[in-house]
Design an enzyme around this catalytic site. Structure first.
Site, mmCIF file in Angstrom:
data_model
loop_
_atom_site.group_PDB
_atom_site.id
_atom_site.type_symbol
_atom_site.label_atom_id
_atom_site.label_comp_id
_atom_site.label_asym_id
_atom_site.label_seq_id
_atom_site.Cartn_x
_atom_site.Cartn_y
_atom_site.Cartn_z
ATOM 1 N N VAL A 105 0.836 -1.201 0.000
ATOM 2 C CA VAL A 105 0.000 0.000 0.000
ATOM 3 C C VAL A 105 0.875 1.257 0.000
ATOM 4 O O VAL A 105 0.378 2.361 0.082
ATOM 5 C CB VAL A 105 -0.954 0.047 1.219
ATOM 6 C CG1 VAL A 105 -1.959 -1.092 1.153
ATOM 7 C CG2 VAL A 105 -0.193 0.023 2.528
ATOM 8 N N ASP A 106 2.199 1.066 -0.044
ATOM 9 C CA ASP A 106 3.085 2.233 -0.076
ATOM 10 C C ASP A 106 3.826 2.256 -1.405
ATOM 11 O O ASP A 106 3.520 1.491 -2.308
ATOM 12 C CB ASP A 106 4.052 2.197 1.109
ATOM 13 C CG ASP A 106 4.851 0.892 1.137
ATOM 14 O OD1 ASP A 106 4.763 0.107 0.169
ATOM 15 O OD2 ASP A 106 5.551 0.663 2.130
ATOM 16 N N ASP A 107 4.806 3.125 -1.526
ATOM 17 C CA ASP A 107 5.511 3.251 -2.798
ATOM 18 C C ASP A 107 6.663 2.266 -2.918
ATOM 19 O O ASP A 107 7.802 2.639 -3.180
ATOM 20 C CB ASP A 107 5.999 4.690 -2.980
ATOM 21 C CG ASP A 107 4.823 5.624 -3.218
ATOM 22 O OD1 ASP A 107 3.846 5.172 -3.849
ATOM 23 O OD2 ASP A 107 4.866 6.769 -2.764
#
Ligand code: 6R9
Length: 690
Positions: A559-561
């Site tokens: 859910v992050d980069d």
């Protein structure tokens, strides 16, 4: 707060429609008849020697592990040698910054040594002459067997040499080697004297190696003349030299380089600095084969491993001695149903956490025989993996979905041509496995009789966290199923509210387990901010996850980069900064896209300075820059020229839009009116394929 805003909400949806839509179905279409992509529960008749053979067996142990973690883990820890026992109330942790410093402590007061428990303990128990390493070289016909006694002696020699070079307890040693026995031996030599190893994957560039050596102040680097991977030769010593020079420019001096002469690169082809470099073969055989064990506190760091996150430079994840050892041994035993003497093969490189826990430490702690394969599974043909399985009679086989997809692309005859009747348990790790690949692995490789353990975990968790136990409950293709003992997962919404029942959210962990990350090397504040600031009171995993009515967990992706390329974590920020360092590049934005083999590929949008034209030459040069600064595995698959990047008025790049353009979903761009200049979107779309 800032962390929270970074969460990419759109990623809460499955990464790619069909591949990750795990729906329990009762249809039983066999693979190849329209059912290959379907995730239906699968039962296998498997009796685990670990004793956990039903969900009830599991629930009983699980309940105890959560209610009394100190007692639960202590029962397993007693199987190991402790020079000094731990206190009765040995486990404590704080996951909430509002209550002070974040910490995890297990086996407080205890003193032990992991290398002793991996080797000497077995020798003392009369297993010294048992094989523990089965090395298979890159080319067919190259192999080597080592016993616990052989490895113990070699570990002592390397440990003695390290000591003679002034390496003391707590000092860092960098290891940059191909997959040869001397790699885990070097790790164990460090552990024996209380030095802290940091293994750098042989695919990393000189820049990456330099950065890691400087960050942990590794005075000694252990490397090889070169390594062979398929038809490629990696000039490791040459790269190490460049890394040492780069580190020196930055003010850090590597003092010694120990070089194993190996493989395709002979001595005379290696650059050499007499005052600094020594040949392994010249100095190690002359060392004594016994070396006293350095007993260390349970919380003494065993190793550092650098990993990419969503921001900044890679973090040196620090793991402890006692907690890591016990979690590693216990997960290895239960997850793979591993018993002493079993022939077990994990295809990971020691440069990643999987190689640390489930190639080096786990199998040794369990007294098993671990296959170490130097080459690549498709060399010289796609049958290689299964020839190795046949040759060594491998019982447990643990690999990554990317490798399964790559092999699945070839004719099944490459698999069926080798005898796989020794296989009992199959495992995967590193990224979500799509049901089609799962079904192929299950039916074709495992002949429908081997349970598959789809293990979810991270560099930071040190050991498997959410995972099936072989045969204990029906598997669902693509689902990691249930938390391992002592693991307390929760699903949160993006405000940090805990969600209950069958739902989807962000995966967090609410209590510590023995192999919890202890800190980030040299930066405890960054450690706290990265993992404990997003949701106060919880360890933030960075993964999205779904829970079904059976309580089974299915990981949906980051859910992050962070992009997961062939199971390797690549931080978008790192690739962007490498691209931006190129003289022609004004700015770059990197996103992931669905890739048939790698799971996710790297898609880079690049804008160029005035006076530079988009051209294949610049494209090649940009890719070369990323290879040089990070490593070949981080090279973008696509460079998409962008006249400008879509930004909000506050200057934030809207990656949501870039992800849609990369996926060719131009009709799903959503609202672009909040962009500072909405016209850049059309400009980017027009340059697709240019
Ligand atoms: C062990 C390892 C960790 C990230 C993790 C997640 C992904 C790992 C997975 C999985 C779905 C699985 N991941 N195992 N996703 N199913 N069984 O891979 O560590 O390199 O630190 O990567 O990999 O996204 O957060 P690491």
């Amino acid at each position: 707060m800032e962390q929270r805003l970074k969460i990419v909400r759109s990623h809460l949806a499955p990464l790619s429609g069909a591949a990750h839509s795990v729906v329990s179905q009762t249809t039983s279409a066999p693979p190849g008849e329209g059912g290959a992509d379907v995730a239906r529960p699968v039962s296998v008749n498997y009796r685990a020697r670990s004793g956990v053979n039903s969900r009830d067996d599991y629930e009983r142990l699980y309940r105890r592990s959560i209610q009394d973690p100190a007692g639960f883990w202590a029962d397993f820890a007693r199987e190991f040698h402790w020079e000094r026992p731990w206190r009765r109330d040995h486990a404590r942790w704080n996951f909430d910054r509002r209550r002070g410093r974040i910490e995890t402590v297990f086996f407080d007061g205890g003193r032990t040594n992991v290398a002793y428990n991996c080797l000497d303990r077995h020798v003392a128990a009369g297993r010294g002459r048992q094989t523990c390493f089965l090395w298979e070289g890159n080319d067919i016909g190259q192999d080597r067997r080592m016993t616990f006694e052989d490895v113990r002696e070699e570990v002592c020699r390397v440990a003695n040499w390290l000591k003679s070079m002034g390496v003391c307890k707590g000092d860092a040693v960098a290891i940059y080697m191909p997959m040869v026995c001397e790699l885990p031996i070097a790790m164990l030599a460090c552990a024996r004297i209380g030095a802290v190893h940091t293994v750098v994957f042989g695919g990393f560039s000189a820049e990456s190696l330099a950065q890691r050596c400087a960050d942990c102040r590794a005075k000694v680097v252990i490397t090889a003349s070169g390594g062979a991977r398929g038809s490629k030769v990696v000039p490791l010593k040459q790269i190490t030299d460049k890394a040492v020079q780069l580190a020196a420019k930055d003010g850090f001096q590597v003092e010694r380089v120990l070089v194993l002469e190996h493989g395709a690169v002979p001595r005379r082809q290696c650059p050499w600095t007499d005052a600094r470099d020594v040949w392994y073969q010249d100095v190690i055989p002359r060392q004594s084969a016994s070396c006293p064990v350095e007993w260390v506190d349970s919380e003494h760091p065993l190793f550092l491993l650098y990993t990419s996150g969503s921001t900044g430079k890679p973090k040196g994840v620090v793991h402890s001695t006692g907690g890591y050892m016990v979690a590693t041994a216990v997960t290895t035993r239960f997850v793979f149903d591993l018993q002493p003497g079993d022939v077990y093969w994990c295809t990971a490189d020691c440069g990643w956490i999987t190689g640390h826990t489930y190639l080096a430490y786990g199998p040794l702690l369990c007294g098993a025989q671990s296959v170490i394969f130097e080459g690549v599974p498709s060399h010289p043909t796609p049958a290689r993996c299964w020839q190795i399985v046949e040759k060594y009679k491998v019982r447990q086989f643990y690999t990554a979905p990317t490798l399964i997809r790559a092999l699945e692309a070839h004719d099944d005859k490459f698999v069926t041509g080798s005898d796989r009747s020794s296989l009992r348990v199959l495992g995967t790790v590193g990224e979500p496995i799509n049901p089609r690949a799962w079904n192929w692995f299950f039916h074709v490789v495992g002949e429908g009789r081997c349970p598959i353990v789809d293990t979810w975990w991270q560099t930071e968790t040190g050991a498997a966290m959410i995972t099936p136990l072989p045969g204990a409950w029906p598997a669902v293709p693509g689902s990691a199923t249930l938390p391992f003992f002592g693991v307390a997962p929760v699903l949160l919404d993006d405000k940090g509210k805990q969600l209950h029942g069958a739902t989807e959210g962000i995966l967090a962990l609410k209590q510590a387990w023995p192999s919890t990350i202890r800190t980030v090397k040299g930066d405890h504040k960054r450690f706290e901010e990265t993992y404990f600031a997003t949701f106060p009171g919880y360890y933030f995993t960075g993964d999205g996850c779904r829970r079904d009515a059976d309580g089974f967990y299915t990981i949906t992706g980051r859910v992050d980069d962070v992009i997961n390329v062939s199971g390797h974590r690549v931080g978008t920020a790192e690739v962007e900064s490498a691209l931006a360092s190129h003289g022609a590049c004004t700015e770059a934005a990197v996103v992931g896209f669905d890739h048939d083999i790698k799971g996710q590929g790297i898609y880079a949008y690049v804008s160029l300075h005035d006076g530079h034209e988009f051209s294949d030459a610049i494209r090649k040069d940009l890719i070369k820059t990323v290879r040089e600064q990070i490593g070949a595995f981080a090279a973008p698959d696509v460079i998409h020229w962008a006249p400008g990047l879509p930004k909000t008025r506050s200057g934030k790049i809207m990656r949501r839009i870039l992800r849609k353009i990369a996926a060719k979903k131009d009709d799903e761009l959503g609202d672009v009116s909040t962009l500072a200049d909405p016209s850049v979107v059309q400009g980017i779309i027009e340059l697709r394929g240019k």
